[in-house]
Write a protein that holds these residues in place. Sequence first.
Motif, PDB file in Angstrom:
ATOM      1  N   PHE A   1     102.557 -43.905  76.054  1.00 30.29           N
ATOM      2  CA  PHE A   1     101.286 -43.303  76.479  1.00 30.29           C
ATOM      3  C   PHE A   1     100.279 -44.392  76.879  1.00 30.29           C
ATOM      4  CE2 PHE A   1     102.398 -39.875  73.156  1.00 30.29           C
ATOM      5  CZ  PHE A   1     103.207 -39.203  74.056  1.00 30.29           C
ATOM      6  N   LEU A   2     100.243 -45.460  76.087  1.00 29.37           N
ATOM      7  CA  LEU A   2      99.278 -46.527  76.362  1.00 29.37           C
ATOM      8  C   LEU A   2      99.573 -47.219  77.685  1.00 29.37           C
ATOM      9  CD1 LEU A   2      96.954 -48.367  75.592  1.00 29.37           C
ATOM     10  CD2 LEU A   2      98.544 -49.699  74.190  1.00 29.37           C
TER      11      LEU A   2
ATOM     12  N   PRO B   1      98.059 -30.367  71.336  1.00 31.45           N
ATOM     13  CA  PRO B   1      98.756 -31.565  70.867  1.00 31.45           C
ATOM     14  C   PRO B   1      98.126 -32.890  71.295  1.00 31.45           C
ATOM     15  CG  PRO B   1     100.346 -29.918  71.539  1.00 31.45           C
ATOM     16  CD  PRO B   1      98.996 -29.372  71.912  1.00 31.45           C
ATOM     17  N   HIS B   2      97.681 -32.995  72.552  1.00 35.45           N
ATOM     18  CA  HIS B   2      97.124 -34.281  72.985  1.00 35.45           C
ATOM     19  C   HIS B   2      95.818 -34.583  72.270  1.00 35.45           C
ATOM     20  CE1 HIS B   2      95.035 -31.422  75.549  1.00 35.45           C
ATOM     21  NE2 HIS B   2      94.196 -32.360  75.974  1.00 35.45           N
ATOM     22  N   LEU B   3      95.058 -33.556  71.912  1.00 34.74           N
ATOM     23  CA  LEU B   3      93.820 -33.782  71.169  1.00 34.74           C
ATOM     24  C   LEU B   3      94.113 -33.999  69.680  1.00 34.74           C
ATOM     25  CD1 LEU B   3      91.389 -31.274  72.904  1.00 34.74           C
ATOM     26  CD2 LEU B   3      91.634 -33.739  73.268  1.00 34.74           C
ATOM     27  N   ARG B   4      95.166 -33.377  69.177  1.00 32.65           N
ATOM     28  CA  ARG B   4      95.606 -33.677  67.818  1.00 32.65           C
ATOM     29  C   ARG B   4      96.017 -35.148  67.714  1.00 32.65           C
ATOM     30  NH1 ARG B   4      96.886 -29.198  64.717  1.00 32.65           N
ATOM     31  NH2 ARG B   4      98.665 -30.151  63.668  1.00 32.65           N
TER      32      ARG B   4
ATOM     33  N   GLU C   1     101.719 -33.147  82.870  1.00 32.35           N
ATOM     34  CA  GLU C   1     103.089 -33.060  82.357  1.00 32.35           C
ATOM     35  C   GLU C   1     103.222 -33.788  81.024  1.00 32.35           C
ATOM     36  OE1 GLU C   1     107.680 -34.209  83.688  1.00 32.35           O
ATOM     37  OE2 GLU C   1     106.068 -34.219  85.172  1.00 32.35           O
ATOM     38  N   THR C   2     102.641 -34.981  80.923  1.00 32.02           N
ATOM     39  CA  THR C   2     102.708 -35.734  79.676  1.00 32.02           C
ATOM     40  C   THR C   2     101.890 -35.067  78.587  1.00 32.02           C
ATOM     41  OG1 THR C   2     103.086 -37.828  80.825  1.00 32.02           O
ATOM     42  CG2 THR C   2     102.182 -37.965  78.597  1.00 32.02           C
ATOM     43  N   VAL C   3     100.726 -34.581  78.938  1.00 33.35           N
ATOM     44  CA  VAL C   3      99.865 -33.917  77.961  1.00 33.35           C
ATOM     45  C   VAL C   3     100.578 -32.723  77.330  1.00 33.35           C
ATOM     46  CG1 VAL C   3      97.829 -32.408  77.829  1.00 33.35           C
ATOM     47  CG2 VAL C   3      97.629 -34.685  78.835  1.00 33.35           C
ATOM     48  N   ALA C   4     101.365 -32.016  78.129  1.00 33.31           N
ATOM     49  CA  ALA C   4     102.046 -30.814  77.644  1.00 33.31           C
ATOM     50  C   ALA C   4     103.462 -31.083  77.146  1.00 33.31           C
ATOM     51  CB  ALA C   4     102.091 -29.776  78.764  1.00 33.31           C
ATOM     52  N   SER C   5     103.859 -32.353  77.075  1.00 28.87           N
ATOM     53  CA  SER C   5     105.251 -32.689  76.778  1.00 28.87           C
ATOM     54  C   SER C   5     105.599 -32.537  75.304  1.00 28.87           C
ATOM     55  CB  SER C   5     105.537 -34.130  77.211  1.00 28.87           C
ATOM     56  OG  SER C   5     104.805 -35.049  76.400  1.00 28.87           O
TER      57      SER C   5
ATOM     58  N   ALA D   1      81.015 -32.689  72.789  1.00 27.14           N
ATOM     59  CA  ALA D   1      81.091 -33.377  74.080  1.00 27.14           C
ATOM     60  C   ALA D   1      82.121 -34.502  74.036  1.00 27.14           C
ATOM     61  CB  ALA D   1      79.713 -33.928  74.458  1.00 27.14           C
ATOM     62  N   ARG D   2      82.202 -35.183  72.911  1.00 26.68           N
ATOM     63  CA  ARG D   2      83.185 -36.263  72.752  1.00 26.68           C
ATOM     64  C   ARG D   2      84.601 -35.717  72.900  1.00 26.68           C
ATOM     65  NH1 ARG D   2      84.119 -39.901  67.276  1.00 26.68           N
ATOM     66  NH2 ARG D   2      85.113 -37.982  66.533  1.00 26.68           N
ATOM     67  N   LEU D   3      84.874 -34.588  72.288  1.00 25.30           N
ATOM     68  CA  LEU D   3      86.221 -34.014  72.369  1.00 25.30           C
ATOM     69  C   LEU D   3      86.520 -33.517  73.782  1.00 25.30           C
ATOM     70  CD1 LEU D   3      88.620 -33.598  70.472  1.00 25.30           C
ATOM     71  CD2 LEU D   3      87.801 -31.262  70.077  1.00 25.30           C
ATOM     72  N   ARG D   4      85.530 -32.955  74.443  1.00 22.33           N
ATOM     73  CA  ARG D   4      85.745 -32.523  75.837  1.00 22.33           C
ATOM     74  C   ARG D   4      86.036 -33.737  76.720  1.00 22.33           C
ATOM     75  NH1 ARG D   4      81.159 -29.274  74.729  1.00 22.33           N
ATOM     76  NH2 ARG D   4      79.822 -30.653  75.977  1.00 22.33           N
ATOM     77  N   ALA D   5      85.322 -34.833  76.474  1.00 29.43           N
ATOM     78  CA  ALA D   5      85.552 -36.052  77.248  1.00 29.43           C
ATOM     79  C   ALA D   5      86.935 -36.627  76.960  1.00 29.43           C
ATOM     80  CB  ALA D   5      84.470 -37.083  76.931  1.00 29.43           C
ATOM     81  N   ALA D   6      87.368 -36.588  75.701  1.00 28.91           N
ATOM     82  CA  ALA D   6      88.709 -37.064  75.362  1.00 28.91           C
ATOM     83  C   ALA D   6      89.764 -36.218  76.063  1.00 28.91           C
ATOM     84  CB  ALA D   6      88.910 -37.026  73.850  1.00 28.91           C
ATOM     85  N   ASP D   7      89.570 -34.919  76.102  1.00 22.46           N
ATOM     86  CA  ASP D   7      90.488 -34.015  76.781  1.00 22.46           C
ATOM     87  C   ASP D   7      90.593 -34.376  78.256  1.00 22.46           C
ATOM     88  OD1 ASP D   7      92.078 -31.725  77.360  1.00 22.46           O
ATOM     89  OD2 ASP D   7      90.285 -30.563  77.824  1.00 22.46           O
TER      90      ASP D   7
END
Length: 288
Positions: free
Chosen positions: A270-271, A150-153, A109-113, A93-99
Motif C-alpha cells: 500500500f505504501l 476496511p480502508h478506514l479501519r 480496486e485496492t480500497v475494496a480489495s 473532517a479528518r476521517l473524510r479526508a483520510a477516505d
Amino acid sequence: MTTSLPPRAGRRCHNALNPLHSTLYFSPDLDVEFKGLGFDDPSAMRLAARSAALGAVGPGTVAATFYNYNHELLARHLPSVWETAAPAAVLDARLRAADATLRRLLGEETVASAEMAEAAELALRATEACTRHARPLYAANADLPVPEEPHLRYWHAATLLREHRGDGHLAALLSLGLDPLEALVSHTATGRGMAPRWVLGSRGWRRADWDAAVERLRDRGLIDAEGELTDAGTALRAELEECTDRLDTAPYEHLGAVGVERLTELGRGFLFAAAAAGAFPDDLTGKA
C-alpha cells in the motif's frame, strides 16, 4: 525482554504502516475538508487534525504530546482553532479526508480489495495489546470509534500503532537527553528525517534555533563539523530506536511473527503504491 519476533520486526512493520497514516498531512483532501470548516492556515489545519482526539486542548498539552513543535507556533493557533471548529467536527473532517486520500492514492480496486480487509484486521488485532498508561496520544485516539469500511479501519489502526510507538519514543528521547530540536536535527542527520526546510516550515522553528541545536550536538560529540553524525551520534540514535522498540513490543508480539510478516508485506504494498501516486513531496527527506 525475550521476544518471539525476528530482530526489529516490529519496527519494520511500523515503518510500513506509519507513512500511510502520514499521507494525510500532505494531502490536498485535508485542505479541502478543513477549508470547508473555515480554516485558512495550513499549520492550524494540521495541528487541529492531529490534536483533536485530545479535545479542545491548548498549546501546553500539544507541546507535551507532539514534543518537537515550537511552543510559539502552537500558542499562535491553540486554543483558538477550536473557535473555528469543535474537535468532533475536526475528527469527522479528518476521517473524510483520510477516505478521499486513500481512494485517490490507492484506487478503488485496492480500497475494496480482500488484501485491504486482511490488513485492517491484522492491524486492529495488533492494537489489542496496546496500553493507554503514559501514552496520551494513543489513548485519545483509542477512545474513538473504529470505522466500518476496511480502508478506514486500516488507517485508524495505523494511527493507533503510530501514536502508541510515538508516545514511547518521547520517553526514550527524554531518557537519552535529546530536546525537541536536537531530536529533529539528529534524525535529519541520519538522512531519513525531514529536510531542514520542512522542519522549520512545519514545526515553527527559526534557522537560528536549528543552528543552536547543531552546536549543542557538536559540543556533545554527536555531530561533526560537516553536520554528519559521529560514531557516538550514530550509536545514540541506534540506542534511541532500540529503546523505542522495547517500549513498543507488545502489539507485535500479540500479533505474532507470521501476522507481523504478513502485515508488513501488505503495508509495504500500500505504501509503495501511495508513494508512486505522489503521496509525499520529492524533497521531504534529506540533509539539505
